[in-house]
Motif scaffolding. Structure first.
Motif, PDB file in Angstrom:
ATOM      1  N   PHE A  55       0.826  -1.323  -0.264  1.00 36.23           N
ATOM      2  CA  PHE A  55      -0.062   0.208   0.098  1.00 36.23           C
ATOM      3  C   PHE A  55       0.747   1.138  -0.187  1.00 36.23           C
ATOM      4  N   GLU A  78      -2.568  -1.713   8.021  1.00 37.94           N
ATOM      5  CA  GLU A  78      -1.827  -3.052   7.760  1.00 37.94           C
ATOM      6  C   GLU A  78      -0.553  -2.990   8.919  1.00 37.94           C
ATOM      7  N   GLU A 133      -5.683  -9.928  -0.775  1.00 33.17           N
ATOM      8  CA  GLU A 133      -6.522  -9.471   0.196  1.00 33.17           C
ATOM      9  C   GLU A 133      -7.672 -10.352   0.285  1.00 33.17           C
ATOM     10  N   GLU A 164     -10.396  -4.151   6.707  1.00 31.83           N
ATOM     11  CA  GLU A 164     -10.237  -4.795   5.334  1.00 31.83           C
ATOM     12  C   GLU A 164     -11.307  -4.590   4.359  1.00 31.83           C
ATOM     13  N   HIS A 167     -10.357  -1.713   2.441  1.00 26.72           N
ATOM     14  CA  HIS A 167      -9.287  -2.191   1.465  1.00 26.72           C
ATOM     15  C   HIS A 167      -9.955  -2.776   0.273  1.00 26.72           C
TER      16      HIS A 167
HETATM   17 FE   LIG Z   1      -5.832  -5.377   3.835  1.00 26.03          FE
END
Ligand SMILES: [Fe+2]
Ligand SMILES: [Fe+2]
Length: 321
Positions: A55, A78, A133, A164, A167
């Motif tokens: 990221f 993270e 992910e 998440e 994300h």
């Molecule tokens: Fe993640």
């Protein structure tokens, strides 16, 4: 996707490791379970740090300032997950049966992978990140949480899951962006990168493939077999990846074409028996998830779905499968 709203959500949903009640002792575990759980959480910490590095690359490359801020919060997320994983490893290491180190296959894979993401296109990086992910969220963390059956771990996973969800929503948004005509026009205008940089990228890529198979096998497939012997969630995670690749604008992208070619070779009645083992070795994923996992009806539906809806559906799986 409304990125400004996403950024608000990212900022609002930040949390601290100290919010979790770490005090209550864990339930008694067998020797085998204690050793396995501590090892899994030690590896999880490494995977979360890897996600943070990826990221950070996306953050540094984003031209849109709002997106850059969104990715910056993901890096923080993270790193927080890595801290939590380490705390969980310590929590279950009640008897100190042995010293725990991160799995060597993960240690070897990490620098090449980060290098690949740095030197190859951001688009390819995004394919890897989304895949990683989905596997982590839909399959690994959820199964690990069930197997551990610990209220403190459950508290932590609930918060991690919330992060998440953001994300994955952004990962799918980025797939949408990279397969858009606007990005491709942008790409076409860019001058070709110098040969040295391209060679560097391909060298990193080759090394990633070299180290991917042992990494996936030891850290991912073997762990999954232990915590989810039915293999259902594993198949579900890979199915999501196949479905997004079924969208024509995604399927046309060079890296996705390469992956489809590998899968086609693997499933071909004549070429499969000859080159199948090579395909498995190169991609590093096992035959059971390399085969076509989707039906024609599912692929047709995926073609018509928006990326946001696909992300929402993948996220719903975390609670439903
Ligand atoms: Fe993640
Ligand atoms: Fe994470």
């Amino acid at each position: 996707m409304d990125l400004a709203r996403m950024l608000d959500r990212c900022r609002r949903d930040q949390w601290e490791v100290g919010e979790i009640d770490w005090e209550s002792p864990p339930r008694p575990l067998s020797v085998a379970d204690e050793v396995a759980f501590v090892q899994h959480f030690s590896d999880m910490a490494g995977i979360e740090r890897l996600a943070a590095a990826l990221f950070a690359e996306q953050r540094d490359r984003a031209s849109c300032p709002v997106l850059r801020e969104v990715f910056a919060t993901f890096v923080a997320d993270e790193l927080r997950h890595a801290d939590v994983a380490e705390r969980l490893a310590r929590r279950f290491d009640v008897h100190g049966y042995r010293a725990y180190r991160m799995n060597p296959a993960l240690v070897r894979f990490t620098p090449h992978f980060v290098d690949t993401v740095r030197h190859l296109s951001a688009e390819v990086a995004n394919v890897y990140i989304t895949t990683g992910e989905l596997i982590l969220d839909v399959a690994l963390l959820r199964s690990l949480n069930d197997a551990v059956a610990d209220p403190v771990c459950a508290q932590a996973m609930e918060r991690i899951n919330r992060d998440e969800s953001r994300h994955i929503a952004v990962d799918f948004h980025m797939i949408d962006y990279y397969s858009s005509p606007a990005y491709q026009a942008d790409e076409a205008r860019r001058p070709p990168r110098p040969l040295r940089r391209r060679l560097r990228a391909w060298w990193a890529f080759a090394n990633t493939f070299r180290h991917a198979a042992p990494f996936f096998r030891e850290v991912f497939f073997r762990t999954m077999d232990r915590v989810d012997p039915t293999g259902r969630r594993l198949v579900e995670a890979f199915k999501r990846i196949q479905l997004v690749s079924a969208k024509p604008q995604v399927a046309r992208r060079p890296f996705v074409r390469f992956l489809s070619f590998m899968q086609g070779t693997f499933e071909h009645p004549l070429l499969g028996p000859l080159f199948g083992p090579l395909v498995v070795r190169i991609l590093g994923i096992e035959a059971r998830v390399l085969v076509t996992l989707t039906t024609e009806a599912e692929r047709r539906r995926a073609r018509e779905q928006s990326f946001d809806d696909m992300a929402a559906e993948a996220l719903a799986l975390k609670h439903g499968v």
